[in-house]
Design an enzyme around this catalytic site. Sequence first.
Site, PDB file in Angstrom:
ATOM      1  N   ARG A 156      43.560  44.508  43.633  1.00 38.83           N
ATOM      2  CA  ARG A 156      43.263  43.682  42.801  1.00 38.83           C
ATOM      3  C   ARG A 156      42.108  42.984  42.927  1.00 38.83           C
ATOM      4  NH1 ARG A 156      46.013  47.046  41.981  1.00 38.83           N
ATOM      5  NH2 ARG A 156      48.118  47.269  41.037  1.00 38.83           N
ATOM      6  N   SER A 190      50.706  42.048  33.595  1.00 37.80           N
ATOM      7  CA  SER A 190      51.356  41.556  35.007  1.00 37.80           C
ATOM      8  C   SER A 190      50.498  39.963  35.382  1.00 37.80           C
ATOM      9  CB  SER A 190      51.103  42.480  35.979  1.00 37.80           C
ATOM     10  OG  SER A 190      51.881  43.485  35.796  1.00 37.80           O
ATOM     11  N   GLU A 218      47.336  37.073  38.766  1.00 35.04           N
ATOM     12  CA  GLU A 218      46.300  38.119  38.714  1.00 35.04           C
ATOM     13  C   GLU A 218      45.873  38.063  37.224  1.00 35.04           C
ATOM     14  OE1 GLU A 218      47.474  42.597  37.726  1.00 35.04           O
ATOM     15  OE2 GLU A 218      48.602  41.871  39.330  1.00 35.04           O
TER      16      GLU A 218
END
EC number: 1.3.1.98
Length: 306
Positions: free
Chosen positions: A179, A228, A298
């Site tokens: 990520r 998310s 995130e």
Amino acid sequence: MNFPDLIPDLKPAMPELRGRLLANAPLAPLTWFRVGGPAQLLFTPADENDLAYFLARLPKEIPVSIVGVGSNLIVRDGGLPGAVIRLAARGFGETRVDGDVIHAGAAALDKRVAETAAAAGIGGLEFLYGIPGTIGGALRMNAGANGGEIKDVLEEATGIGRDGSLHVFRNAGMRLSYRKSGVDASVIFTSVRLRGAIAPPETIRAKMDEVQKHRETAQPIREKTGGSTFKNPPGQSAWKLIDEAGCRGLRVGGAQVSELHCNFLINTGDATAADIETLGETVRDRVKTHSGIELQWEIKRIGIAA
């Protein structure tokens, strides 16, 4: 709140600007959470050259942010000072096929890139079908799902620097990790080249159908959500840590931890950005107290508080 209008001072220095430049433009309608204040400037460039022209002539002291379709984003209630760049499908949304390679503009939806690949019999990009947002955003955070991530299929990416310069990045040079991209945050990605593997279209489509079925049954995809919320810690699932800390269904104002999937925060209808961010921080605190693990956001949070 409203910011000072910068357009009268900027326009004379940009006589050949072709894109749309707005002052105090609402950003809430451009995000999936439907919250947040305005952009001091919102610029939608006509194409890559127009973007480079704008950035080269924008005073260096004015900060620049990039907003895609707002799927992984909280804009704070006070809005976003400086210039916000939004790449539109016209100019940045093209997808085309060359053998086993997909060329895509940064504004192309991840889902559309997967569909383009499937129609051409190119496998390996099915995971994109389950990721909300644009390929530019997916590239910036090395997005992934269902066992795949951008790093697995990326050949080359193109971007424009804060000074209007053109940059071309190969996979290794982007230093992609979980990520995260190692490319300077000031670079705005404009296009990408992804390589898959030739496969039977029916096999690819079957995998994409599985991805979609999983999303519909396990995620609150019809709610106002940002996807998310937290990264999975090494060897752990964020949703499980959140559930074990007793946060399923937890509320702050109009924001709620999804009952369906604990790693999703939702706007139940009247949430503010502050509600959502406060809820996220409350979840982080409870997980840290319960398990000793500190969850990392995130979802990107930008702007100033009201």
